[in-house]
Design an enzyme around this catalytic site. Structure first.
Site, short mmCIF file in Angstrom:
data_model
loop_
_atom_site.label_atom_id
_atom_site.label_comp_id
_atom_site.label_asym_id
_atom_site.label_seq_id
_atom_site.Cartn_x
_atom_site.Cartn_y
_atom_site.Cartn_z
N ASP A 360 64.86 86.30 56.68
CA ASP A 360 63.76 86.86 56.29
C ASP A 360 63.47 86.86 54.62
OD1 ASP A 360 62.78 86.96 58.83
OD2 ASP A 360 63.23 88.98 58.95
N HIS A 481 56.70 86.57 63.80
CA HIS A 481 57.30 85.34 63.31
C HIS A 481 57.50 84.09 64.10
CE1 HIS A 481 59.93 88.01 60.35
NE2 HIS A 481 58.56 88.25 60.13
N ASP A 483 59.49 81.89 64.41
CA ASP A 483 60.88 81.52 64.84
C ASP A 483 61.25 82.37 66.12
OD1 ASP A 483 61.37 84.17 63.88
OD2 ASP A 483 63.13 83.60 62.90
N CYS A 660 67.04 85.19 62.69
CA CYS A 660 66.93 86.21 61.90
C CYS A 660 67.97 86.56 60.98
CB CYS A 660 66.15 87.33 62.33
SG CYS A 660 65.03 86.94 63.92
#
Length: 678
Positions: A360, A481, A483, A660
């Site tokens: 991030d 997000h 992802d 992450c």
């Protein structure tokens, strides 16, 4: 390169004129003729070239030629002069009876002047390329390339090289683009003439130009060897935001002088990436009046864009954080990275201060020019406790840094770079994207409120041009997000990759299959402390959960259609992964958003053919997790190896997963961005 120039000629006078080889002097003969002139003739020394418009009928220009209202004499020089005024041209004017009415004499001094760059992008600064003054994309394109000097050569007191108005180390020059001033002519220019390099006010914030000091105060030419001793003064600044124009030396004879050009900022909303540098020969008019340009040569640069690297490119090194509670996760990552043959970099607690979300905080990319390539980290505006890591630990020689700052009130979870991905190369409706396309998550297009990636980051990404972004709908997620529901993995067939999408439908299919096979009492989360276990039957019978996952599937399907359209994908290019979600209240926005019900297996790390996948703790059949078995069945046929990493307590419960908590720097594309067809 032809540079026409209007020249005034007075009869019964002798004038000294400077001329640049390759340029053209235009003389309006009627305007400079004595009254009642009807004819003229021209005579010159061998190095002078001329022609007459309209073309006279007579073969010899020495014989009187009829003078028309628009008679123009075009004058050029075939070579540079060895001495001042070493060439001559004379014009005679005649009356009705061909009597001589007047005579104009020009003493000509010719020089060769060329401001040169690597306009054909082969790593060599060629001489006077006809295309050096413009930019064209494509393999047959032209135009020089400039790197943003965003690394640092300073080993102790870090500062971006682009923020310093001096050359700090000899290696700093390697990040700059060479521009050569080539001249040929007499030992010195005629009195009052001078060469000036200049840029526009608009370009001044984006570029700087240095040169090697010559001669030094002792009268000796300062070589680059002496630079190590005198580097602070060896390369003076020529052009900058404070100096838009500066005289540069004319060395005389046949000479070449190198200048070093550095980019100061990347393309952005207010900067298209193009920069022009000009060199002018100035002519004196009279004492007290400014000189006027009689010749200008221009070169054009495009600043190299920042380029992201997709999962299909070869990894270089892996980054993870060490925290007080992620020992087991870190041990698994060490094993996976070692098995894959890559380097593992661990950010320790003194630096991360408990912020474990390496993905991030930053995104890795690179910049590229014919003479140099190096990685550049893009620092997100999220500014968590990891905020110092990109600058203090990654920035260095040949490792650049760039960030986009936003107002604190404008920054949301969507500005973390788990929300920034890039596809592998694709072709869409006949248009090639050989560097792939950037993918970001935003609020739904019809939403009246919601979170978005901040505008300054979006503007930056769009301005790079070479990886045209795609906006997906990700605000339905609690973290928000992309992802969390998608990734790419390499594949040996079709387009060379597969798009993996989280799919509640695929998840329910697995659970229904388990119940039909008599495993309805198999438990999710078995073996996890302090986690309520759920049977397959309980999950399937939970109508509220089913409704929530119907909503999630609709959100993912909307993105599926966008990705198919924007990446030119077929259904066979997509693999659905069995992942369920749940909706939880988002108190900040007073609405419900989605979280993964069990570890989100799409949120994986891709290291070549080795995948590090969050361990889902699904129902076990004959001692094996049914969700793991399904993942292996879906992916191992592509030659991929699945390693399941326990991130439940240290990441999943904190609303993140393996991807992450990690980051991968990858090798650059073989494809050169400037060969893109735009």
């Amino acid at each position: 390169m032809n540079h026409p120039r209007t020249l005034r000629v007075d009869y019964d006078q002798t004038a000294s004129v400077m001329c640049v080889v390759g340029s053209e002097l235009n003389v309006n003969l009627n305007r400079s003729a004595p009254p009642s002139s009807k004819f003229f003739s021209v005579k010159c020394t061998p190095s002078v070239q001329y022609s007459i418009i309209p073309t006279p009928l007579k073969e010899s220009h020495l014989s009187p030629i009829p003078l028309h209202g628009k008679s123009v004499l075009l004058i050029g020089m075939s070579r540079a002069s060895q001495h001042e005024n070493d060439s001559k041209l004379s014009i005679r004017y005649y009356g009705e009876s061909e009597e001589v009415l007047g005579r104009a004499v020009l003493h000509l001094t010719a020089v060769e002047i060329s401001l040169d760059v690597d306009a054909d992008r082969d790593g060599v600064v060629e001489k006077n390329n006809t295309n050096k003054g413009s930019w064209k994309w494509g393999p047959n394109g032209h135009g020089a390339i400039l790197l943003v000097n965003c690394d640092t050569e300073r080993k102790f007191r870090k500062k971006l090289d682009s923020e310093s108005e001096e050359v700090s180390e000899h290696s700093d020059l390697k990040d700059m683009t060479v521009m050569a001033l080539r001249t040929k002519g007499p030992a010195k220019l005629p009195e009052g003439y001078k060469l000036t390099m200049h840029i526009s006010q608009g370009d001044a914030e984006s570029v700087r130009v240095f040169k090697l000091r010559s001669p030094d105060t002792t009268g000796n030419i300062l070589t680059e060897n002496l630079f190590y001793k005198y580097f602070e003064k060896a390369f003076p600044l020529v052009l900058s935001s404070k100096v838009l124009s500066q005289e540069v030396p004319y060395l005389g004879g046949t000479a070449e002088m190198n200048f070093y050009v550095e980019g100061l900022r990347f393309p952005d909303k207010d900067f298209n990436g193009l920069i022009r540098i000009n060199l002018s020969l100035l002519e004196p008019i009279s004492t007290g009046l400014p000189e006027t340009p009689i010749f200008t040569d221009t070169v054009v640069f495009r600043v190299a864009p920042w380029i992201m690297t997709p999962n299909t490119l070869q990894p270089s090194e892996v980054f993870v954080c060490s925290t007080s509670d992620n020992y087991r996760f870190l041990k698994s990552m060490r094993s996976l990275v070692a098995k894959s043959g890559y380097k593992l970099n661990i950010c320790h607690e003194y630096m991360n201060r408990g912020d474990r979300w390496m993905q991030d905080e930053l995104e890795f990319g690179y910049i590229d020019a014919p003479h140099k390539q190096f990685p550049v980290v893009l620092d997100s505006p999220r500014d968590g406790k990891l905020k110092d890591f990109p600058y203090s630990q990654l920035l260095g020689p040949d490792f650049g840094y760039v960030t986009r700052m936003a107002e604190e009130d404008d920054v949301s979870s969507l500005d973390s770079f788990g929300n920034l991905e890039v596809s592998p190369p694709v072709t869409v409706n006949g248009k090639d994207y050989p560097l792939g396309r950037i993918i970001i998550g935003v609020a739904f297009p019809t939403a009246t409120k919601g979170r978005n990636m901040t505008k300054v980051v979006q503007d930056f990404l769009w301005a790079q041009k070479v990886q045209e972004p795609i906006a997906l709908f990700s605000d339905w997620l609690y973290v928000g997000h992309v992802d969390e529901f998608m990734t790419f993995v390499p594949a040996p067939d079709r387009k060379g990759f597969r798009l993996l999408l989280a799919s509640p439908d695929a998840g329910y299919k697995v659970f229904r299959g388990l119940r039909n096979a008599g495993h309805g009492q198999a438990k999710l989360f078995e073996g996890l402390k302090d986690e309520e276990q759920k049977t397959v039957d309980e999950i399937l019978d939970d109508e509220g959960l089913r409704g929530e996952n119907n909503y999630v599937q609709h959100c993912i399907d909307w993105n599926r259609d966008v990705l198919k359209r924007e990446l030119g994908l077929d259904e066979d290019d997509i693999i659905d992964l069995p992942i369920l979600f749940k909706l939880v209240p988002d108190k900040k926005e007073e609405e419900f958003r989605a979280l993964a019900y069990y570890p989100d297996m799409v949120n994986m790390i891709v290291l070549g053919k080795n995948l590090g996948i969050p361990k889902p703790f699904g129902p076990k059949v004959n001692g094996r997790c049914a969700l793991e078995a399904e993942m292996c069945a879906l992916l191992e046929g592509l030659g991929l190896s699945c390693t399941f990493i326990n991130d439940f307590a240290s990441y999943h419960k904190l609303l993140g997963e393996v991807h992450c908590g990690s980051n991968v720097r990858r090798e650059a594309f073989d494809f050169k961005w400037w060969n893109l067809e735009m």
